[in-house]
Design a protein around this motif. Structure first.
Motif, mmCIF file in Angstrom:
data_model
loop_
_atom_site.group_PDB
_atom_site.id
_atom_site.type_symbol
_atom_site.label_atom_id
_atom_site.label_comp_id
_atom_site.label_asym_id
_atom_site.label_seq_id
_atom_site.Cartn_x
_atom_site.Cartn_y
_atom_site.Cartn_z
ATOM 1 N N VAL A 60 23.346 -1.919 31.680
ATOM 2 C CA VAL A 60 24.047 -0.773 31.098
ATOM 3 C C VAL A 60 24.031 0.395 32.080
ATOM 4 O O VAL A 60 23.015 0.661 32.719
ATOM 5 N N SER A 61 25.164 1.081 32.171
ATOM 6 C CA SER A 61 25.231 2.361 32.867
ATOM 7 C C SER A 61 25.773 3.379 31.878
ATOM 8 O O SER A 61 26.294 3.005 30.823
ATOM 9 N N SER A 62 25.655 4.648 32.219
ATOM 10 C CA SER A 62 26.169 5.673 31.313
ATOM 11 C C SER A 62 26.870 6.769 32.100
ATOM 12 O O SER A 62 26.571 7.012 33.263
ATOM 13 N N VAL A 63 27.814 7.394 31.404
ATOM 14 C CA VAL A 63 28.520 8.565 31.929
ATOM 15 C C VAL A 63 28.395 9.639 30.868
ATOM 16 O O VAL A 63 28.671 9.394 29.693
ATOM 17 N N LEU A 120 34.606 6.118 36.583
ATOM 18 C CA LEU A 120 34.190 4.750 36.242
ATOM 19 C C LEU A 120 34.347 3.814 37.441
ATOM 20 O O LEU A 120 33.527 2.923 37.655
ATOM 21 N N ALA A 121 35.387 4.036 38.234
ATOM 22 C CA ALA A 121 35.637 3.192 39.409
ATOM 23 C C ALA A 121 34.526 3.323 40.451
ATOM 24 O O ALA A 121 34.353 2.427 41.278
ATOM 25 N N ARG A 122 33.764 4.392 40.413
ATOM 26 C CA ARG A 122 32.681 4.602 41.377
ATOM 27 C C ARG A 122 31.380 3.898 40.974
ATOM 28 O O ARG A 122 30.447 3.811 41.769
ATOM 29 N N LEU A 123 31.309 3.435 39.722
ATOM 30 C CA LEU A 123 30.088 2.785 39.239
ATOM 31 C C LEU A 123 29.988 1.341 39.725
ATOM 32 O O LEU A 123 31.003 0.655 39.882
ATOM 33 N N SER A 124 28.761 0.890 39.920
ATOM 34 C CA SER A 124 28.523 -0.515 40.218
ATOM 35 C C SER A 124 28.780 -1.329 38.957
ATOM 36 O O SER A 124 28.602 -0.828 37.839
ATOM 37 N N PRO A 125 29.186 -2.591 39.112
ATOM 38 C CA PRO A 125 29.460 -3.425 37.933
ATOM 39 C C PRO A 125 28.224 -3.621 37.051
ATOM 40 O O PRO A 125 27.120 -3.843 37.552
ATOM 41 N N VAL A 126 28.434 -3.510 35.753
ATOM 42 C CA VAL A 126 27.407 -3.765 34.734
ATOM 43 C C VAL A 126 28.091 -4.418 33.535
ATOM 44 O O VAL A 126 29.321 -4.479 33.475
ATOM 45 N N VAL A 170 29.334 0.034 30.053
ATOM 46 C CA VAL A 170 29.170 1.446 30.385
ATOM 47 C C VAL A 170 29.319 2.233 29.090
ATOM 48 O O VAL A 170 30.334 2.113 28.393
ATOM 49 N N LEU A 171 28.288 2.997 28.747
ATOM 50 C CA LEU A 171 28.341 3.877 27.586
ATOM 51 C C LEU A 171 28.765 5.263 28.063
ATOM 52 O O LEU A 171 28.231 5.767 29.054
ATOM 53 N N ILE A 172 29.716 5.851 27.341
ATOM 54 C CA ILE A 172 30.276 7.139 27.735
ATOM 55 C C ILE A 172 29.969 8.162 26.654
ATOM 56 O O ILE A 172 30.367 7.980 25.502
ATOM 57 N N GLU A 173 29.257 9.216 27.017
ATOM 58 C CA GLU A 173 28.964 10.290 26.065
ATOM 59 C C GLU A 173 29.930 11.440 26.297
ATOM 60 O O GLU A 173 30.057 11.961 27.402
ATOM 61 N N GLY A 174 30.610 11.821 25.222
ATOM 62 C CA GLY A 174 31.591 12.888 25.323
ATOM 63 C C GLY A 174 32.975 12.304 25.536
ATOM 64 O O GLY A 174 33.304 11.257 24.997
#
Length: 163
Positions: free
Chosen positions: A32-35, A88-94, A97-101
């Motif tokens: 998991v990653s988050s933004v 999102l395109a800058r994130l490594s694959p997971v 991705v959970l996005i807050e806001g």
């Protein structure tokens, strides 16, 4: 990359739910990653630190790296805030991705709602909100979860994204 959002008005439990969901998903073996969107000026750096000095001197990007983690800070220098898709395109694959806001973006979301906040439901006028997590009963044509029922919310999100 699968994405899912947690949105809602200020002080409705978004960050707490995000934290619990990251813990729940990682415990289930998902990466998991988050933004997190911030509506105000913020700084992850501190005046006096070498990296801060590099930024103040005019560096466009400063990467801070150690044996435990790395961070990339990018200064906008009067540029527009990048759209969510570009970030999102800058994130490594997971797995997820959970996005807050980012409540106005078109990705699927769950809305947090607290009676004490005294704010109306966003979901009433927004079909990208697929469910509501609330501390009180609400009447809406989508699933409603207890705000503290992290396992049920996580299961709903996993079904929604196909994991």
């Amino acid at each position: 990359m699968r994405i899912y959002g947690v949105t809602g008005w200020k002080n409705t439990g978004k960050t707490g739910l995000m934290e619990r969901l990251v813990t729940e998903f990682t415990a289930r073996g998902h990466s998991v990653s988050s933004v997190k969107h911030a509506h105000h000026a913020f700084d992850v750096d501190q005046p006096g630190r070498d990296s801060h000095r590099h930024r103040v001197a005019g560096a466009r990007e400063v990467m801070l790296a150690s044996g435990k983690r790395w961070a990339l800070m990018h200064e906008l220098h009067d540029e527009e805030e990048p759209p969510l898709a570009a970030l999102l395109a800058r994130l490594s694959p997971v797995d997820l991705v959970l996005i807050e806001g980012y409540k106005r973006e078109p990705h699927p979301k769950i809305e947090t709602h607290r009676k004490a906040a005294g704010t109306p439901l966003i979901a009433t006028d927004d079909r990208t909100i697929r469910a509501v997590a609330s501390d009180v009963a609400v009447s809406i044509d989508r699933p409603v979860f207890d705000l503290d029922d992290t396992a049920a919310i996580a299961e709903f999100i996993l079904q929604e994204v196909g994991l």
